[in-house]
Design a protein around this motif. Structure first.
Motif, PDB file in Angstrom:
ATOM      1  N   UNK B 159       0.690  -1.079  -0.163  1.00 21.16           N
ATOM      2  CA  UNK B 159      -0.067   0.299  -0.060  1.00 21.16           C
ATOM      3  C   UNK B 159       1.040   1.335  -0.338  1.00 21.16           C
ATOM      4  N   UNK B 160       1.847   1.391   0.757  1.00 19.48           N
ATOM      5  CA  UNK B 160       2.880   2.444   0.876  1.00 19.48           C
ATOM      6  C   UNK B 160       3.374   2.208  -0.283  1.00 19.48           C
ATOM      7  N   UNK B 161       3.869   1.829  -0.452  1.00 21.89           N
ATOM      8  CA  UNK B 161       4.330   1.495  -2.073  1.00 21.89           C
ATOM      9  C   UNK B 161       3.354   2.204  -3.334  1.00 21.89           C
ATOM     10  N   UNK B 162       2.141   1.232  -2.828  1.00 18.48           N
ATOM     11  CA  UNK B 162       1.478   1.813  -4.005  1.00 18.48           C
ATOM     12  C   UNK B 162       1.416   3.787  -4.073  1.00 18.48           C
ATOM     13  N   UNK B 163       0.650   3.882  -3.456  1.00 17.72           N
ATOM     14  CA  UNK B 163       0.861   5.585  -2.439  1.00 17.72           C
ATOM     15  C   UNK B 163       2.060   6.509  -3.459  1.00 17.72           C
ATOM     16  N   UNK B 164       2.729   6.413  -3.095  1.00 20.35           N
ATOM     17  CA  UNK B 164       4.172   6.211  -3.793  1.00 20.35           C
ATOM     18  C   UNK B 164       4.709   6.609  -4.958  1.00 20.35           C
ATOM     19  N   UNK B 165       4.800   5.200  -5.237  1.00 17.13           N
ATOM     20  CA  UNK B 165       4.671   5.117  -6.930  1.00 17.13           C
ATOM     21  C   UNK B 165       3.143   6.006  -7.807  1.00 17.13           C
ATOM     22  N   UNK B 166       2.225   6.600  -7.013  1.00 14.62           N
ATOM     23  CA  UNK B 166       1.414   6.593  -7.432  1.00 14.62           C
ATOM     24  C   UNK B 166       2.280   8.076  -7.527  1.00 14.62           C
ATOM     25  N   UNK B 167       2.263   8.972  -6.302  1.00 14.83           N
ATOM     26  CA  UNK B 167       2.463  10.437  -6.627  1.00 14.83           C
ATOM     27  C   UNK B 167       3.755  10.965  -7.051  1.00 14.83           C
TER      28      UNK B 167
END
Lengths: 398, 349
Positions: B159-167
């Motif tokens: 989840x954290x990784x997804x948020x980071x990539x999205x950003x």
């Protein structure tokens, strides 16, 4: 059309009473072959008898509202008081004392043939004693899209919700076009919402089937804010592209929550269109200057680029903006068709369209149903645009 | 810096190593470390001195816990009680890491949180016996739910990784758009400049009507700019850019946790209306239709012959393949054909 090879699978054996009543009412109105069970003594009596039977199946309840064109009543099926229906009783109009009003004919003719989850369904038709036509329609209690759009403080929605609504609208329009019907009055308050969140296209009072070659159609259709440039320029031969333009403007309105092009009259509408989309010229639309009422305000403004749309409608993402721009191409020949709309990549891009049950809603109440169904086709409420004359009178409800 | 300076004001003892008694006054760079085994504070010099040779017992009187140099770390909180509680919470949180989605009702989740909180309280404030019990419970729970704990840990990381990539993707897309815009503007400026130069040259070198030349040049500029716009429109392929997913976050949308079993969104709603009994061509030859193909007025209005072809073909084939006996036989229902009524002339309206 109801008995053709292209009919939906399952449409023929669709829900018992509905399908049956449709057939019977059709028989009653079109002097069809008398029922085999009844001894065919006199055709008129049989027709009358069938009409009476049909009428007895529904109980008309309180009046929900009154419009110039029709009164709307809440009703239910006699045998099951919980199955609500809306009964739209079309008024006898002064202009059309001989025979039915054209709006009623159009509505009947097309709703009878179109059966799709995103199109309001006509359950039955009967005439009451004073020769009024009564349309028994699906009861859609959750109001319409316009209410959701206008309630900026109470209703919040996002890209996934817009995608879900647009998907349902586009499917409805595509289905109409595949069945050779032009709706010609697509706007947010003709998009009613069912209890389960499904959006249904209603009000076929201006619909007609695709025209034959050389056959002229009227250009004064579609509520002015949603009217495409070719109709504003008085084209008499047009295609499904007119509906797609309206869909595009509904899309834009869903995003910015205010109608995108709000002209006060046709001239002003053209001016707004030139500013908001671009000036139609021979360059971007070959042959446009040959259209009967072609006039554009003096310095031509360039066609809006993607930056403009991204800044204004960027919330639906790049793909969404791309789709919107294709719907708002001025040249109807280059404008995306209803089928191509559904084939666009936006539908498969993230985020996924919201499920019906999760869509934001707002209790519509019965009065809104009545208002929507009783409105005259092609008109905006006078409260929204000061120019429309017809008023709705809700004296009947209290 | 601030906690230390505040501590200085509050209690001068905080700036003195309890072991070697050296103070910040004498040793400016003094650093205090703690070991989560016993949370006794000492300066880094002491740690080096005592524990470099290997594990040794804590030098604080009556403590006697065996400590290793590896375990020492600077304290984040000045209040070591808090430091200890936070450490314990971290440790418990790694084991009791269930998410709300795993519970059927909110009440269940709340009960679970309450239990976890009780356990933490025992560990932080409990007597030796309670602490021991809590430790046992923690260990047992870890052993029992090893797999699920791992899963939740991974999900959290993802989840954290997804948020980071999205950003980062969003930022990148915005940057690209900005760059493109700047490039386009520059090109446009250069184009206009060039046209203007051409016009001046022509004005200087030829003896044509100057107003005609200026008017024409104006037109050329306009045309060029609109052409460029068209070019950029077509080049802005939505798939070309980086995937910009869900840039819209108006409502607290629920995270889709189960990507399995969800079918792809079908824009057509599962309906296929492609004709099955005939093939529709794009073009049909008919003398009668030639008038339309050449009339710009009809074409400009958008009248679409393919729509007409589709309807005509449909009507020509309607009813084929429908066998009345099939429909009448079993149901014994009269076949009612909706007769096509005379078309209403649309023109009057």
């Amino acid at each position: 059309m109801a008995v053709s090879p292209l009919v939906l699978p399952g449409a023929a054996e669709k829900g018992g009473p509905t399908a049956k009543s449709k057939l019977q009412s059709a028989a009653a109105s079109s002097n069809g072959t008398p029922n085999a069970a009844q001894s065919s003594t006199e055709v008129n009596d049989v027709a009358e008898q069938m009409n009476e039977d049909e009428k007895a199946k529904y109980v008309k309840g309180k009046k929900l509202g009154e419009g110039t064109y029709a009164n709307v009543y809440l009703g239910h099926i006699s045998s099951s008081p919980s199955s609500l229906v809306a009964i739209k009783k079309i008024k006898v109009q002064q202009q059309y004392t001989e025979g039915m009003a054209p709006d009623a004919i159009r509505e009947l003719k097309f709703l009878q043939e179109l059966s799709h989850p995103n199109i309001i369904s006509l359950i039955s038709v009967f005439s009451s004693k004073d020769q009024n036509i009564n349309l028994v329609l699906e009861f859609l209690p959750m109001g319409d899209l316009e209410m959701l759009i206008k309630d900026t403080s109470g209703v919040r929605y996002g890209m996934a919700d817009i995608k879900a609504w647009m998907g349902m609208l586009s499917r409805a329009v595509w289905f109409c076009h595949e069945n050779f019907v032009l709706h010609r009055d697509i706007k947010p308050n003709n998009l009613l919402i069912a209890a389960d969140g499904e959006v249904k296209l209603a009000d076929f009072g201006l619909a007609r089937s695709f025209s034959d070659p050389y056959r002229l159609m009227t250009s004064t259709v579609i509520t002015i804010w949603y009217r495409p440039p070719e109709l504003l320029f008085g084209a008499r031969q047009y295609s499904g592209a007119v509906d797609v333009w309206s869909v595009g403007l509904v899309f834009a309105e869903l995003v910015i929550r205010v109608p995108y092009l709000q002209g006060i009259n046709e001239v002003d509408q053209i001016a707004k269109l030139c500013m908001g989309v671009g000036t139609p010229t021979e360059e971007n639309w070959p042959g446009v200057s040959k259209l009967p009422d072609y006039t554009v305000p003096a310095p031509p403004s360039p066609v809006m680029g993607i930056d403009h749309y991204l800044s204004m409608f960027g919330t639906v993402g790049q793909e969404g903006v791309d789709l919107l721009m294709k719907m708002l191409i001025m040249d109807p020949r280059r404008r995306i068709t209803a089928r191509q709309v559904l084939e666009h990549g936006w539908w498969s891009s993230d985020p996924r369209a919201t499920k019906n049950e999760d869509l934001p809603k707002k209790g519509g109440g019965e009065s809104k149903v009545a208002e929507d169904l009783g409105r005259r086709p092609g008109m905006v409420d006078d409260e929204r645009a000061g120019k429309v004359a017809r008023k709705l009178d809700f004296g009947g409800m209290r | 810096m601030s906690p230390k300076s505040i501590a200085l004001v509050d209690n001068p003892m905080d700036d003195m190593c309890p072991i070697c008694k050296s103070t910040r006054y004498l040793n400016k760079g003094i650093k205090f470390l703690i070991n989560p085994e016993c949370y006794h504070r000492m300066c880094s010099t002491c740690v080096d001195r005592i524990f470099t040779a290997g594990p040794a017992s804590c030098p604080v009187p009556l403590c006697g816990k065996t400590l290793r140099k590896r375990g020492f770390k600077p304290a984040f909180f000045a209040d070591l009680g808090i430091e200890r509680e936070v450490d314990i919470r971290k440790r418990v949180g790694q084991v009791f890491n269930r998410r709300q989605e795993e519970f059927e009702t909110l009440l269940d989740y709340n009960d679970y949180l309450q239990d976890t909180e009780d356990l933490i309280f025992d560990l932080v404030n409990g007597m030796a016996k309670e602490k021991l019990q809590a430790e046992e419970k923690l260990k047992a729970y870890r052993a029992m739910n090893l797999q699920e704990i791992e899963d939740n840990k991974r999900a959290g990381l993802e989840e954290a990784d997804y948020e980071r990539r999205k950003e980062t993707a969003e930022k990148e897309a915005a940057r690209q758009r900005r760059l493109k815009l700047i490039r386009e503007q520059e090109e446009g400026k250069m184009d206009v400049e060039k046209s203007r130069r051409d016009m001046l040259e022509r004005l200087a070198n030829t003896d044509e009507d100057p107003t005609a030349i200026t008017r024409q040049a104006q037109k050329v500029i306009l045309k060029k700019s609109s052409a460029r716009r068209n070019l950029t429109d077509s080049s802005s392929d939505p798939n070309g850019g980086l995937p910009l997913d869900s840039s819209l976050s108006i409502r607290g949308l629920k995270k889709k946790v189960a990507p399995i079993a969800e079918e792809a969104y079908d824009p057509f709603g599962g309906i296929n209306l492609t004709p099955t009994r005939y093939v529709l061509n794009d073009e049909y030859e008919n003398e009668w239709l030639n008038g339309i193909k050449t009339d710009t007025r009809i074409l400009a209005g958008g009248y679409s012959l393919p729509e007409y072809y589709a309807r005509t073909m449909f009507e020509a084939f309607s009813g084929l393949g429908v066998f009345i006996n099939d429909e009448v036989g079993p149901k014994a229902k009269p076949e009612v054909r909706i007769k096509k009524e005379v078309e209403i002339d649309d023109d009057v309206f």
